[in-house]
Design an enzyme around this catalytic site. Structure first.
Site, short mmCIF file in Angstrom:
data_model
loop_
_atom_site.label_atom_id
_atom_site.label_comp_id
_atom_site.label_asym_id
_atom_site.label_seq_id
_atom_site.Cartn_x
_atom_site.Cartn_y
_atom_site.Cartn_z
N GLN A 177 55.45 56.63 24.61
CA GLN A 177 56.70 56.48 25.36
C GLN A 177 57.29 55.07 25.24
O GLN A 177 58.50 54.90 25.39
CB GLN A 177 56.46 56.80 26.83
CG GLN A 177 57.69 57.23 27.59
CD GLN A 177 58.38 58.44 27.00
OE1 GLN A 177 59.50 58.33 26.51
NE2 GLN A 177 57.73 59.59 27.03
N CYS A 323 56.14 68.11 29.02
CA CYS A 323 54.91 68.85 28.72
C CYS A 323 54.36 69.55 29.95
O CYS A 323 53.43 70.34 29.85
CB CYS A 323 53.86 67.90 28.14
SG CYS A 323 54.38 67.13 26.60
#
Length: 386
Positions: A177, A323
């Site tokens: 990220q 997710c």
């Protein structure tokens, strides 16, 4: 869908033009990169050029980059019992922070009884004292993400690395990220292994990488067969995807400084506007955060209702990690931070990217004000049903 506003860049990013062009060029090649003839060598050149680009982006050597099918596979490959650095002792246990991605929390190939969880503070940062306590056991592989995908909190990984190395352990950093959003390299964060994913930086979905420090040994392949990736990951390489990953890495690094500054300004404007709502909470606000990420909540808000409301208004946002979509329980990240269930159930994430504009931020705030007036009673801040 040209009239929509995309504010879910932490889930995935649009394909960069450079990556799209690289994929198109790779599709024209017929050769297998393991073949020795001219066609094979052409394909191999694309893979190795991309390997060099990804390595340069994180300050590593090209031969220490192992391509995978994505971030989840990269994390699973990195979490290998028996890893060691040089002549050091092989790791025997795994310590993971409580806010890691699900692909890290699953523990890779470590037996469940060798896995321990590191606590985090209310700001979402690793509890260094607890980490030190856990490191009193056998040599450990410690996994701490560089930046959290939900809150955007940037972890003190260099300090974590020093504690881990003093105890004879190794550090895995999930940098998926953070890659392309903040400046770092494998040496500055003192990581032993880092993992990356192409689709978070404008590359295609389904391509990732493990990057090793120069003297890390013992990385056992998940997939066995041919000798691809120097024997560390079997299977014919995804030439088009890997080539696009390299192109995206180059483009992301070239624009990083300018984009980071611009996005930080947009995020500040966004949060100033959001805070006009009474009792608004911005999670990890006291911690250093990614320049593009805001996770907020209001008591009484239901995140799924807010996300649908934004979507109907033409704005894509998230209730947390993509997710974890479809789950009804509150975020494990906010739970680990000690946030109450009511706030956690209302957490909404807005994440920005290179094409996000001030106009889009203003339209998002306008949509939020309308939603807040609909979903929250002005005095009691209780959710109304549509």
């Amino acid at each position: 869908m040209p009239d929509r506003i995309y504010l879910d860049w932490n889930a995935t990013t649009p394909l960069r033009p450079e990556a799209k062009a690289a994929m198109a060029a790779a599709w024209e090649l017929a050769g297998n990169p393991s073949s020795v003839h001219a066609e094979g060598r052409q394909a191999r050149r694309l893979v190795e050029d991309a390997r060099a680009a990804v390595a340069a982006a994180v300050g590593a050597r090209p031969q220490d980059v192992v391509f995978s099918s994505g971030g989840t596979e990269a994390n699973a490959l990195a979490l290998t019992p028996g890893l060691r650095r040089g002549a050091g002792q092989p790791v025997q246990q795994l310590l993971v922070s409580a806010i890691e991605h699900a692909s890290v929390l699953s523990g890779g190939r470590f037996p469940p009884d060798t896995i321990k969880t590191i606590k985090v503070t209310a700001s979402g940062l690793v509890d260094l004292d607890h980490l030190s306590e856990l490191l009193r056991g056998p040599p450990a592989l410690v996994s701490v993400m560089l930046a959290n995908n939900e809150t955007g909190a940037i972890q003190p990984v260099a300090e974590v690395a020093r504690i881990v190395h003093q105890a004879g352990g190794l550090l895995h950093v999930d940098a998926i990220q953070a890659f392309g959003k903040i400046a770092f390299d494998i040496n500055s964060i003192e990581g032993d292994l880092i993992t990356l994913s192409a689709h978070k930086i404008g590359g295609p979905k389904g391509v990732g990488a493990v990057v090793l420090a120069g003297d890390v040994q013992g990385l056992e392949p998940l997939l066995r067969g041919g000798g691809q990736e120097l024997g560390r990951r079997a299977g014919t390489e995804n030439v088009a995807g890997i080539s696009a990953f390299g192109a995206a890495a180059k483009a992301a690094m070239a624009a990083l400084e300018v984009d980071a500054g611009r996005l930080a300004g947009l995020k500040s404007s966004l949060e100033d506007g959001l805070k006009q709502t009474p009792r608004m909470i911005v999670f990890s606000e006291a911690a250093p955060r990614l320049p593009n990420t805001t996770l907020f909540s209001v008591p009484g808000l239901k995140a799924e209702t807010a996300v649908i409301g934004f979507d109907l208004a033409g704005i894509a946002v998230s209730s947390g990690s993509a997710c974890s979509s479809g789950k009804v329980q509150p975020s494990h990240v906010l739970d680990a931070m000690g946030q109450g269930r009511e706030l956690a159930q209302g957490a909404v994430r807005l994440s920005l990217g290179w094409s996000t504009s001030q106009t889009e931020i203003e339209l998002a705030l306008k949509a939020w004000r309308k939603l807040a007036n609909t979903l929250l009673k002005s005095n009691e801040t209780q959710v109304e049903r549509f």
